[in-house]
Design an enzyme around this catalytic site. Sequence first.
Site, mmCIF file in Angstrom:
data_model
loop_
_atom_site.group_PDB
_atom_site.id
_atom_site.type_symbol
_atom_site.label_atom_id
_atom_site.label_comp_id
_atom_site.label_asym_id
_atom_site.label_seq_id
_atom_site.Cartn_x
_atom_site.Cartn_y
_atom_site.Cartn_z
ATOM 1 N N CYS A 1 61.445 25.771 -53.963
ATOM 2 C CA CYS A 1 60.906 24.894 -52.809
ATOM 3 C C CYS A 1 59.548 24.221 -53.575
ATOM 4 O O CYS A 1 58.813 22.875 -52.947
ATOM 5 C CB CYS A 1 60.780 24.766 -51.266
ATOM 6 N N HIS B 1 52.480 12.409 -64.457
ATOM 7 C CA HIS B 1 53.739 13.266 -64.784
ATOM 8 C C HIS B 1 53.689 13.276 -66.303
ATOM 9 O O HIS B 1 52.580 13.500 -66.951
ATOM 10 C CB HIS B 1 55.330 12.828 -64.490
#
Length: 573
Positions: free
Chosen positions: A76, A356
């Site tokens: 998660c 990213h």
Amino acid sequence: MKPTKIILSSLAMAAMLVAGGIHAQDKKNLTQPEANYQAGSSPLGSEPMVQSVNPKAPPMTLAEFDTARKIYFERCAGCHGVLRKGATGKPLTPDITVGKGTDYLKVFIAYGSPAGMPNWQTSGEMTEKEVDLMARYIQHEPPTPPEFGMESMKATWKVIVPPDQRPKKKMNNYNIENIFSTTLRDTGEVALIDGDTKKIINIVKTGYAVHISRTSASGRYLLVIGRDAKINMIDLWMEKPDNVAEVRVGLEARSVEASKFKGYEDKLVIAGSYWPPQYTIMKGDTLEPMKIVSTRGNTVDKQEYHPEPRVASIVASHYRPEFIVNVKETGKTLMVDYTDLNALKTIEIGTARFLHDGGWDSTKRYFMVAANQSNKIAVVDAKEDKLVKLVDVSKIPHPGRGANFVHPKFGPVWSTGHLGDEAISLIGTDPVKHKQYAFKEVAQIKGQGGGALFIKTHPKSTHLYSDTPLNPDAAISQSVAVFDINNLDKGFTVLPIAEWAGLKDDGAKRVVQPEYNKAGDEVWFSVWSAKNKESAIVVVDDKTLKLKTVIKDPRLITPTGKFNVYNTQRDIY
């Protein structure tokens, strides 16, 4: 369908709509490849943390809390953040979750949401008991991992072979420039493979799940960083190349780079951490930590404080003595002048959130970095230290380093594939001779499908390769699409890479990360199966698109990224 199932489906939809923060009119649904990518594991699950009990939350034993904490960091944290403040996923802090209640949260976790929350129970990834555990866990205060400062780093720092005891010249007969550093994801190692003979030179112990290998400016040292933030420096001049220094720069990390500007070759190394959110500058010959800089701060859009903005990609400028540091959650690109670490000068460029990976254009002046959840490519001018353009692209760009080639109409372009759909975006990069196309998405071509991670070409090649390892269709995840650069309109050819590998078992056989050899006439692919399954490296003749050879070895366990020394050293892609 039984009535009980109808009721459960209604509850599930309610959970999707409210807990996911999604309204019925929203169209931005997350695809399965994106969900697979975002739900990556974090090494923080094994770190000691204090249980934070919320008296308003349902009771949990210490054993239950520790089990849930491990599950959270494995499945998660990549989306919701270490502190559950939200990253690419929604916040899951007690002020939000306690009011929802355990039963409501159980349905949400079990069934997922259109916003990208995986259906953990109905997919078989979690049991009913684990879902109940997680529904209670996220109502308690999130435990905070320990910080990791200079004292902690120095405690992990080891100089295995001091610089004055290392070879004064190359002591082996390997063609160093054609060595491939290959990540063995699940064993905490890299395989150094001779690109000429296709033989393994050495299996080198590293950190867990090496994310990237980078080459020093001279080409002598190979730098690798694991997801556990351990950096290893490998000396390629040794009779058998191996580790000469190592250090941990945090508890979780992704990026490492060496200084490349003239006069600073091999002088410094930088690494960026996910936790703590910071970057560290080290000595280039020993990895001795010298400077730690936190990246906590305010987001570029809403100007709100974010407690854990992770450091994503880092590259070394060819135009200035600077590192280009991309901070994910705040959407900032930092131009870090490394000429004086005691008086560090940083230019902060606001780009877009969720930065990213990315790479240079063909001139190495413009850095093209994906703001993945923003569906944009930020173009940063390394000569002028400024943002040139934010280019809108398709769903969740994931270029790796991207791919540069000359388009017959648009001139030089840089390209990226996407996690969210089959689009491959071409962005013009020549503001001089092709000004009308510069820094615009000039075209889209269609690949096999979503779930693409890497796209690759080479200056000596006329082909463009795109993998799709996270696509749910095995036929797509086990093959690659190849385009003729001079005739992109004719579509792609599919190469059945996994089939060519001839593996003896039924592993996942995901085909990942095309990488050229130094000459640009071979392309290497990892056929990535589970830790207990056979994997392989497949080598393709770039001229004929035919199978050239298959590299198999029991030591090639879960191979993923491959980094050719010459191409990595010179930023060729």
